[in-house]
Scaffold this active site. Structure first.
Site, PDB file in Angstrom:
ATOM      1  N   THR A  42      19.036 -32.049 -16.668  1.00 23.56           N
ATOM      2  CA  THR A  42      17.541 -31.541 -15.882  1.00 23.56           C
ATOM      3  C   THR A  42      16.561 -31.432 -17.093  1.00 23.56           C
ATOM      4  O   THR A  42      15.193 -31.478 -16.693  1.00 23.56           O
ATOM      5  CB  THR A  42      17.572 -30.856 -14.979  1.00 23.56           C
ATOM      6  OG1 THR A  42      18.460 -29.622 -15.355  1.00 23.56           O
ATOM      7  CG2 THR A  42      18.739 -31.209 -13.567  1.00 23.56           C
ATOM      8  N   TYR A  54      24.903 -24.160  -5.234  1.00 22.75           N
ATOM      9  CA  TYR A  54      23.871 -23.147  -6.028  1.00 22.75           C
ATOM     10  C   TYR A  54      24.160 -21.628  -6.144  1.00 22.75           C
ATOM     11  O   TYR A  54      24.317 -21.100  -6.863  1.00 22.75           O
ATOM     12  CB  TYR A  54      22.572 -23.754  -6.139  1.00 22.75           C
ATOM     13  CG  TYR A  54      21.383 -23.047  -6.934  1.00 22.75           C
ATOM     14  CD1 TYR A  54      21.539 -23.476  -8.222  1.00 22.75           C
ATOM     15  CD2 TYR A  54      20.419 -21.937  -6.552  1.00 22.75           C
ATOM     16  CE1 TYR A  54      20.562 -22.631  -9.382  1.00 22.75           C
ATOM     17  CE2 TYR A  54      19.618 -21.360  -7.313  1.00 22.75           C
ATOM     18  CZ  TYR A  54      19.584 -21.662  -8.973  1.00 22.75           C
ATOM     19  OH  TYR A  54      18.965 -21.292  -9.549  1.00 22.75           O
ATOM     20  N   LYS A  74      25.888 -19.369  -8.564  1.00 24.66           N
ATOM     21  CA  LYS A  74      25.214 -18.201  -9.085  1.00 24.66           C
ATOM     22  C   LYS A  74      25.772 -16.640  -8.803  1.00 24.66           C
ATOM     23  O   LYS A  74      25.988 -15.843  -9.710  1.00 24.66           O
ATOM     24  CB  LYS A  74      23.766 -18.201  -8.895  1.00 24.66           C
ATOM     25  CG  LYS A  74      23.198 -19.225  -9.467  1.00 24.66           C
ATOM     26  CD  LYS A  74      22.658 -18.931 -10.953  1.00 24.66           C
ATOM     27  CE  LYS A  74      21.857 -20.117 -11.527  1.00 24.66           C
ATOM     28  NZ  LYS A  74      21.517 -19.889 -13.108  1.00 24.66           N
ATOM     29  N   ARG A  94      10.063 -29.357  -6.318  1.00 23.86           N
ATOM     30  CA  ARG A  94       9.513 -27.970  -6.130  1.00 23.86           C
ATOM     31  C   ARG A  94       8.350 -27.936  -5.680  1.00 23.86           C
ATOM     32  O   ARG A  94       7.429 -28.678  -5.978  1.00 23.86           O
ATOM     33  CB  ARG A  94      10.132 -26.950  -7.375  1.00 23.86           C
ATOM     34  CG  ARG A  94      11.406 -26.709  -7.263  1.00 23.86           C
ATOM     35  CD  ARG A  94      11.600 -25.675  -8.655  1.00 23.86           C
ATOM     36  NE  ARG A  94      11.854 -26.521  -9.666  1.00 23.86           N
ATOM     37  CZ  ARG A  94      12.407 -25.801 -10.761  1.00 23.86           C
ATOM     38  NH1 ARG A  94      12.982 -24.397 -10.658  1.00 23.86           N
ATOM     39  NH2 ARG A  94      12.611 -26.520 -12.054  1.00 23.86           N
TER      40      ARG A  94
HETATM   41  N1  UDP Z   1       8.077 -26.868   0.164  1.00 26.94           N
HETATM   42  C1  UDP Z   1       7.416 -27.574   1.051  1.00 26.94           C
HETATM   43  N2  UDP Z   1       6.916 -28.815   0.719  1.00 26.94           N
HETATM   44  C2  UDP Z   1       7.226 -29.187  -0.711  1.00 26.94           C
HETATM   45  C3  UDP Z   1       8.273 -28.688  -1.584  1.00 26.94           C
HETATM   46  C4  UDP Z   1       8.893 -27.453  -1.039  1.00 26.94           C
HETATM   47  O1  UDP Z   1       6.734 -26.853   1.734  1.00 26.94           O
HETATM   48  O2  UDP Z   1       6.810 -30.558  -1.009  1.00 26.94           O
HETATM   49  C5  UDP Z   1       8.727 -25.655   0.799  1.00 26.94           C
HETATM   50  C6  UDP Z   1      10.336 -25.714   0.684  1.00 26.94           C
HETATM   51  O3  UDP Z   1      10.540 -25.662   2.117  1.00 26.94           O
HETATM   52  C7  UDP Z   1      10.520 -23.985   0.522  1.00 26.94           C
HETATM   53  C8  UDP Z   1       9.298 -23.565  -0.483  1.00 26.94           C
HETATM   54  O4  UDP Z   1       8.287 -24.766  -0.584  1.00 26.94           O
HETATM   55  O5  UDP Z   1      10.428 -23.291   1.899  1.00 26.94           O
HETATM   56  C9  UDP Z   1       9.782 -23.516  -1.707  1.00 26.94           C
HETATM   57  O6  UDP Z   1      10.746 -24.605  -2.027  1.00 26.94           O
HETATM   58  P1  UDP Z   1      11.131 -24.995  -3.608  1.00 26.94           P
HETATM   59  O7  UDP Z   1      11.912 -26.160  -3.322  1.00 26.94           O
HETATM   60  O8  UDP Z   1      10.181 -24.876  -4.657  1.00 26.94           O
HETATM   61  O9  UDP Z   1      12.119 -23.720  -3.934  1.00 26.94           O
HETATM   62  P2  UDP Z   1      13.116 -22.786  -3.125  1.00 26.94           P
HETATM   63  O10 UDP Z   1      12.402 -21.476  -3.052  1.00 26.94           O
HETATM   64  O11 UDP Z   1      13.494 -23.386  -1.698  1.00 26.94           O
HETATM   65  O12 UDP Z   1      14.473 -23.080  -3.924  1.00 26.94           O
END
Ligand code: UDP
Length: 315
Positions: A36, A148, A152, A189
């Site tokens: 990654t 994950y 961790k 993300r």
């Molecule tokens: N999320 C979202 N739209 C996106 C990507 C993520 O609404 O396009 C939301 C996801 O459901 C989560 C939050 O944003 O509630 C953070 O997601 P991310 O994948 O960045 O990290 P996480 O904290 O879940 O590991």
């Protein structure tokens, strides 16, 4: 001046950590399997006489050339985005377990300080809010995020076992959501998705109703916290994150505001086991490390948007 091994040093956080270490005069050996992480993330460090990249999977092998002493080992090797670890479940479990064990053995052999990059995911979908380090979490051990979360948690347990049994000098950081330049535009993300979508004029994809919260830390602040922990003798675990908590719908509107984008918002299904809220209690980091974040969300987003606008122009 120290010699520091950074596992996962070509990743998003790892590469920023390598930058700061080289800048301050340390010698950095970056270990990365480039699964990654990317060569581009450390391209500007290549050729520097105090930086080397060794392409290797730390789950399989941790061997350093030469007999030079290692002063510190930082373990940031792991897929970290939910879509990345879902795509590589066995690699994620292996790097948290076998990779961490090999890196701990390296630290033990050299009498080096060991920094474990753990995560707020150890709290799962938290019932205690904000999350204090003493909270033991609410993790689904068989859910889609478990590869994950449990890797961790296992890595933390290994780190403590090595500390208690062999006296290895360890520090455990629990990293909360971090954003900034070098986030991969395609890794799914939330900050990278929203910025890329806003810059392209595409709808911002908010999952669920967007009421779930996250607390976003700008990468420079996060790395300053990790360095403070590395340079201390604190065992932790210590939360390193920004307590500025926002709903994901508010974040979408904020990104639209900062980019000035005409994009709409599109609601999409909420992924299984997506934590409903997350916010670090950083009392311990403030007290023990004298650290707290300094960059607010607007400034951090502006700097990140500049990065994405620049990278996307080059594509
Ligand atoms: N999320 C979202 N739209 C996106 C990507 C993520 O609404 O396009 C939301 C996801 O459901 C989560 C939050 O944003 O509630 C953070 O997601 P991310 O994948 O960045 O990290 P996480 O904290 O879940 O590991």
């Amino acid at each position: 001046m120290s010699r520091v091994v950074v596992a996962g040093g070509a990743g998003f956080l790892g590469s920023h950590l390598c930058d700061r270490l080289v800048e301050r005069g340390d010698t950095v050996v970056c270990l990365d399997d480039l699964s990654t992480g990317t060569r581009e993330n450390v391209a500007h460090l290549q050729g520097h006489d105090r930086f080397s990249l060794v392409v290797t999977d730390v789950s399989e092998k941790v061997e350093l050339e030469g007999a030079s002493k290692v002063d510190a080992v930082c373990n940031l090797a792991s897929p970290a985005s939910p879509s990345a670890y879902a795509a590589r479940p066995f690699d994620t479990l292996a790097v948290g377990s076998e990779g961490t064990r090999r890196l701990l053995e390296l630290a033990r052999a050299h009498g080096a300080r060991f920094l474990m990059a753990s995560t707020s995911e150890v709290y799962g979908d938290p019932e205690v809010h904000p999350q204090v380090e003493s909270y033991r979490g609410n993790v689904d051990p068989t859910g889609p995020r478990s590869v994950y979360d449990e890797a961790k948690r296992f890595a933390e347990a290994l780190t403590m076992a090595m500390h208690r049994t062999h006296g290895v000098n360890v520090g455990i950081a629990r990293i909360f959501n971090t954003y900034g330049p070098r986030l991969s535009p395609g890794d799914g993300r939330v900050v990278s998705n929203f910025i890329v979508q806003a810059l392209r004029g595409e709808p911002l994809t908010v999952y669920g109703d967007g009421s779930q919260t996250r607390s976003l830390c700008f990468v420079d602040d996060e790395i300053a916290g990790l360095l403070a922990l590395l340079d201390s003798s604190i065992v932790g675990p210590v939360n390193i994150g920004n307590p500025d908590e926002r709903s994901m719908l508010d974040l979408a509107h904020f990104v639209l505001d900062v980019t000035g984008s005409p994009s709409d918002i599109a609601f999409e299904p909420l992924p299984t086991d997506d934590p409903t809220r997350r916010c670090p209690d950083i009392t311990l980091a403030r007290k023990e490390l004298g650290w707290e974040p300094k960059i607010d969300l607007r400034e951090g987003l502006e700097r990140t948007i500049d990065y994405f606008a620049h990278t996307m122009r080059g594509q």
